[in-house]
Design an enzyme around this catalytic site. Sequence first.
Site, PDB file in Angstrom:
ATOM      1  N   CYS A 154       0.843  -1.204   0.000  1.00  0.00           N
ATOM      2  CA  CYS A 154       0.000   0.000   0.000  1.00  0.00           C
ATOM      3  C   CYS A 154       0.873   1.248   0.000  1.00  0.00           C
ATOM      4  O   CYS A 154       1.438   1.619   1.039  1.00  0.00           O
ATOM      5  CB  CYS A 154      -0.925   0.000   1.217  1.00  0.00           C
ATOM      6  SG  CYS A 154      -1.954   1.487   1.352  1.00  0.00           S
ATOM      7  N   CYS A 179      -0.365   4.078   2.265  1.00  0.00           N
ATOM      8  CA  CYS A 179      -0.105   3.825   3.688  1.00  0.00           C
ATOM      9  C   CYS A 179       1.349   4.086   4.046  1.00  0.00           C
ATOM     10  O   CYS A 179       1.642   4.701   5.081  1.00  0.00           O
ATOM     11  CB  CYS A 179      -0.448   2.380   4.047  1.00  0.00           C
ATOM     12  SG  CYS A 179      -2.075   1.816   3.518  1.00  0.00           S
ATOM     13  N   ASP A 180       2.269   3.610   3.216  1.00  0.00           N
ATOM     14  CA  ASP A 180       3.671   3.524   3.630  1.00  0.00           C
ATOM     15  C   ASP A 180       4.641   4.405   2.847  1.00  0.00           C
ATOM     16  O   ASP A 180       5.811   4.519   3.235  1.00  0.00           O
ATOM     17  CB  ASP A 180       4.144   2.071   3.523  1.00  0.00           C
ATOM     18  CG  ASP A 180       3.361   1.143   4.443  1.00  0.00           C
ATOM     19  OD1 ASP A 180       2.896   1.611   5.499  1.00  0.00           O
ATOM     20  OD2 ASP A 180       3.192  -0.049   4.098  1.00  0.00           O
TER      21      ASP A 180
END
Length: 322
Positions: free
Chosen positions: A147, A150-151
């Site tokens: 993701c 997300c990261d």
Amino acid sequence: MQAEIRAENNKPETKKKFDVIIIGAGPSGYTAAIYTSRAKRDTLVISGMLPGGQLMLTTEVENYPGFSEGILGPELMTTMRKQTERMGATIIDDEAVNVDFRRKPFKVLTYSEEYEADAVIIATGASPRKLGAKGEQEFSAKGVSYCATCDGPFFKNQEIVVAGGGDSAMEEAIFLTKFAKNVHVIHRKDKLRASKIMQDRAFENNKIKFHWNSVIDEIKGSEKVNQIMIRDVTTNNQETMDVGGLFVAIGHEPNTKLFKGQIELDDQGYIVLKNHTHTNIDGIFAAGDVHDHRYRQAITAAGFGCMAAIDVDKYLSESRRK
């Protein structure tokens, strides 16, 4: 022997009938349970094989509201679970292995018991497809991510690899250029599967480098990823690349095999919603990544859990008035 029999007979009987059963215990499942329990609906959560969902496999979560310094994924899910239990929901760490949605009350069979409910919320999520490369599991959440949203911010000014050739891979690669020094796209063919507009955007971005006819054989590192082994599928030549992170973008698999033939799924296996969070079966609802193949975020999953719970409460009220 007789004492053992009496002790067995005196065991409390497992409660088997509930107002609502929630299958899955990620952000959508826990949020739904918090709402249904607060609405005084007797709620059972069947957590599945990975209580807490995909966030149990992540490290720091910076984009979930309410945590100014960020929070570890497992810690966030443990907090959600405690809140769910405090609201009065019953949580069992078991896996649903069969369902019967053909008649009411609906039945959900786990490895240990069969449960019944007047309404069901499916919150089983989706799982990212894996490369199958050596070291992938070892370095998951240690430089291997599924993701970018997300990261991505954790990889500022680093060389980053994206594996994949579809729209999702191009979206992730373009997004990652906000943070990365360079983004290397590894694709096993000599052309992309992505739509033309996404291809054009990727080709125009001078931070994105393409490695054609290539696959990732191995992921290496000490405490986190620092190298990948790339193999040219036409020549079998191998190359070692120093990288800070690897983003796998080859699609997701919705966790819906259990429901095939019971509720309507689209051609990718995601649950089809008919009216907000309703499925094609009256009394069966869905929330989170099990139907959402666009956003796939913890916060959107939680939002869908809230919506499904409100819809369930309304459905149960109307059903019982009839």
